[in-house]
Motif scaffolding. Structure first.
Motif, PDB file in Angstrom:
ATOM      1  N   ALA A  19       0.850  -1.196   0.000  1.00  0.00           N
ATOM      2  CA  ALA A  19       0.000   0.000   0.000  1.00  0.00           C
ATOM      3  C   ALA A  19       0.879   1.237   0.000  1.00  0.00           C
ATOM      4  CB  ALA A  19      -0.919  -0.004   1.208  1.00  0.00           C
ATOM      5  N   GLY A  20       0.541   2.174  -0.858  1.00  0.00           N
ATOM      6  CA  GLY A  20       1.273   3.434  -0.936  1.00  0.00           C
ATOM      7  C   GLY A  20       0.374   4.583  -0.551  1.00  0.00           C
ATOM      8  N   LYS A  21       0.668   5.741  -1.060  1.00  0.00           N
ATOM      9  CA  LYS A  21      -0.116   6.945  -0.783  1.00  0.00           C
ATOM     10  C   LYS A  21      -1.422   6.894  -1.567  1.00  0.00           C
ATOM     11  CE  LYS A  21       4.121   9.488  -0.128  1.00  0.00           C
ATOM     12  NZ  LYS A  21       5.077  10.376  -0.731  1.00  0.00           N
ATOM     13  N   GLY A  22      -2.383   6.161  -1.032  1.00  0.00           N
ATOM     14  CA  GLY A  22      -3.689   6.062  -1.678  1.00  0.00           C
ATOM     15  C   GLY A  22      -3.771   5.006  -2.763  1.00  0.00           C
ATOM     16  N   THR A  23      -2.648   4.440  -3.178  1.00  0.00           N
ATOM     17  CA  THR A  23      -2.657   3.407  -4.208  1.00  0.00           C
ATOM     18  C   THR A  23      -1.744   2.260  -3.783  1.00  0.00           C
ATOM     19  OG1 THR A  23      -0.803   4.387  -5.399  1.00  0.00           O
ATOM     20  CG2 THR A  23      -3.004   5.084  -6.068  1.00  0.00           C
ATOM     21  N   ALA A  24      -1.991   1.123  -4.357  1.00  0.00           N
ATOM     22  CA  ALA A  24      -1.122  -0.028  -4.106  1.00  0.00           C
ATOM     23  C   ALA A  24      -0.092  -0.108  -5.225  1.00  0.00           C
ATOM     24  CB  ALA A  24      -1.946  -1.301  -4.047  1.00  0.00           C
ATOM     25  N   CYS A  25       1.132  -0.435  -4.871  1.00  0.00           N
ATOM     26  CA  CYS A  25       2.164  -0.601  -5.889  1.00  0.00           C
ATOM     27  C   CYS A  25       2.761  -2.001  -5.755  1.00  0.00           C
ATOM     28  CB  CYS A  25       3.230   0.475  -5.772  1.00  0.00           C
ATOM     29  SG  CYS A  25       4.009   0.561  -4.165  1.00  0.00           S
ATOM     30  N   TRP A  26       3.260  -2.497  -6.853  1.00  0.00           N
ATOM     31  CA  TRP A  26       3.836  -3.829  -6.884  1.00  0.00           C
ATOM     32  C   TRP A  26       5.324  -3.778  -6.580  1.00  0.00           C
ATOM     33  CZ3 TRP A  26       1.324  -8.327  -7.056  1.00  0.00           C
ATOM     34  CH2 TRP A  26      -0.015  -8.310  -7.462  1.00  0.00           C
ATOM     35  N   ARG A  27       5.776  -4.737  -5.801  1.00  0.00           N
ATOM     36  CA  ARG A  27       7.192  -4.958  -5.509  1.00  0.00           C
ATOM     37  C   ARG A  27       7.550  -6.325  -6.072  1.00  0.00           C
ATOM     38  NH1 ARG A  27       7.253   0.010  -4.259  1.00  0.00           N
ATOM     39  NH2 ARG A  27       7.416   0.672  -2.092  1.00  0.00           N
ATOM     40  N   ALA A  28       8.832  -6.565  -6.289  1.00  0.00           N
ATOM     41  CA  ALA A  28       9.256  -7.839  -6.854  1.00  0.00           C
ATOM     42  C   ALA A  28      10.631  -8.220  -6.334  1.00  0.00           C
ATOM     43  CB  ALA A  28       9.291  -7.753  -8.383  1.00  0.00           C
ATOM     44  N   SER A  29      10.907  -9.504  -6.369  1.00  0.00           N
ATOM     45  CA  SER A  29      12.257  -9.985  -6.119  1.00  0.00           C
ATOM     46  C   SER A  29      12.524 -11.164  -7.032  1.00  0.00           C
ATOM     47  CB  SER A  29      12.470 -10.384  -4.657  1.00  0.00           C
ATOM     48  OG  SER A  29      11.762 -11.554  -4.351  1.00  0.00           O
ATOM     49  N   LEU A  30      13.780 -11.299  -7.419  1.00  0.00           N
ATOM     50  CA  LEU A  30      14.227 -12.425  -8.225  1.00  0.00           C
ATOM     51  C   LEU A  30      15.321 -13.140  -7.456  1.00  0.00           C
ATOM     52  CD1 LEU A  30      14.631 -10.894 -11.810  1.00  0.00           C
ATOM     53  CD2 LEU A  30      12.774 -12.338 -10.964  1.00  0.00           C
ATOM     54  N   GLU A  31      15.265 -14.461  -7.474  1.00  0.00           N
ATOM     55  CA  GLU A  31      16.318 -15.254  -6.852  1.00  0.00           C
ATOM     56  C   GLU A  31      16.876 -16.217  -7.889  1.00  0.00           C
ATOM     57  OE1 GLU A  31      16.811 -18.721  -3.509  1.00  0.00           O
ATOM     58  OE2 GLU A  31      15.260 -17.207  -3.198  1.00  0.00           O
ATOM     59  N   SER A  32      18.183 -16.236  -8.008  1.00  0.00           N
ATOM     60  CA  SER A  32      18.833 -17.143  -8.932  1.00  0.00           C
ATOM     61  C   SER A  32      18.977 -18.514  -8.283  1.00  0.00           C
ATOM     62  CB  SER A  32      20.214 -16.613  -9.309  1.00  0.00           C
ATOM     63  OG  SER A  32      20.944 -17.597  -9.999  1.00  0.00           O
ATOM     64  N   PRO A  33      18.391 -19.563  -8.870  1.00  0.00           N
ATOM     65  CA  PRO A  33      18.563 -20.895  -8.299  1.00  0.00           C
ATOM     66  C   PRO A  33      19.997 -21.405  -8.450  1.00  0.00           C
ATOM     67  CG  PRO A  33      17.256 -21.015 -10.305  1.00  0.00           C
ATOM     68  CD  PRO A  33      17.493 -19.569 -10.019  1.00  0.00           C
ATOM     69  N   ARG A  34      20.733 -20.853  -9.401  1.00  0.00           N
ATOM     70  CA  ARG A  34      22.116 -21.263  -9.640  1.00  0.00           C
ATOM     71  C   ARG A  34      23.043 -20.763  -8.546  1.00  0.00           C
ATOM     72  NH1 ARG A  34      26.439 -19.080 -12.399  1.00  0.00           N
ATOM     73  NH2 ARG A  34      25.222 -17.292 -13.050  1.00  0.00           N
ATOM     74  N   THR A  35      22.842 -19.490  -8.125  1.00  0.00           N
ATOM     75  CA  THR A  35      23.744 -18.878  -7.147  1.00  0.00           C
ATOM     76  C   THR A  35      23.107 -18.650  -5.787  1.00  0.00           C
ATOM     77  OG1 THR A  35      23.124 -16.629  -7.758  1.00  0.00           O
ATOM     78  CG2 THR A  35      24.928 -17.642  -9.016  1.00  0.00           C
ATOM     79  N   GLY A  36      21.769 -18.640  -5.724  1.00  0.00           N
ATOM     80  CA  GLY A  36      21.068 -18.321  -4.484  1.00  0.00           C
ATOM     81  C   GLY A  36      20.982 -16.833  -4.216  1.00  0.00           C
ATOM     82  N   GLN A  37      21.575 -16.031  -5.089  1.00  0.00           N
ATOM     83  CA  GLN A  37      21.565 -14.579  -4.925  1.00  0.00           C
ATOM     84  C   GLN A  37      20.180 -14.028  -5.230  1.00  0.00           C
ATOM     85  OE1 GLN A  37      24.350 -12.565  -7.481  1.00  0.00           O
ATOM     86  NE2 GLN A  37      24.658 -10.938  -6.003  1.00  0.00           N
ATOM     87  N   SER A  38      19.748 -13.071  -4.396  1.00  0.00           N
ATOM     88  CA  SER A  38      18.429 -12.460  -4.539  1.00  0.00           C
ATOM     89  C   SER A  38      18.571 -10.971  -4.781  1.00  0.00           C
ATOM     90  CB  SER A  38      17.617 -12.713  -3.271  1.00  0.00           C
ATOM     91  OG  SER A  38      16.323 -12.199  -3.416  1.00  0.00           O
TER      92      SER A  38
END
Length: 65
Positions: A19-38
């Motif tokens: 939830a943001g200032k009156g609107t909802a915004c999308w967040r994201a994350s990516l994780e590499s299965p090869r390295t485990g880095q996110s």
């Protein structure tokens, strides 16, 4: 010796709304299965920019084809 260009990349994608200032915004994350880095992204556009850089696709390409 140069590294060969990658033909395949995989990530675990997580998406959630914050939830943001009156609107909802999308967040994201990516994780590499090869390295485990996110890596986190504050917006979908940041995520798309990252993916464009990883794949070498310019940002002005229309993906509707």
């Amino acid at each position: 010796m140069t590294e060969p260009k990658r033909q395949y990349v995989s990530y675990l994608l997580r998406l959630w709304q914050k939830a943001g200032k009156g609107t909802a915004c999308w967040r994201a994350s990516l994780e590499s299965p090869r390295t485990g880095q996110s890596q986190g992204f504050a917006s979908l556009e940041e995520l798309f920019q990252f993916l464009r850089r990883q794949t070498g696709v310019p940002s002005d390409v229309n993906d509707a084809d």
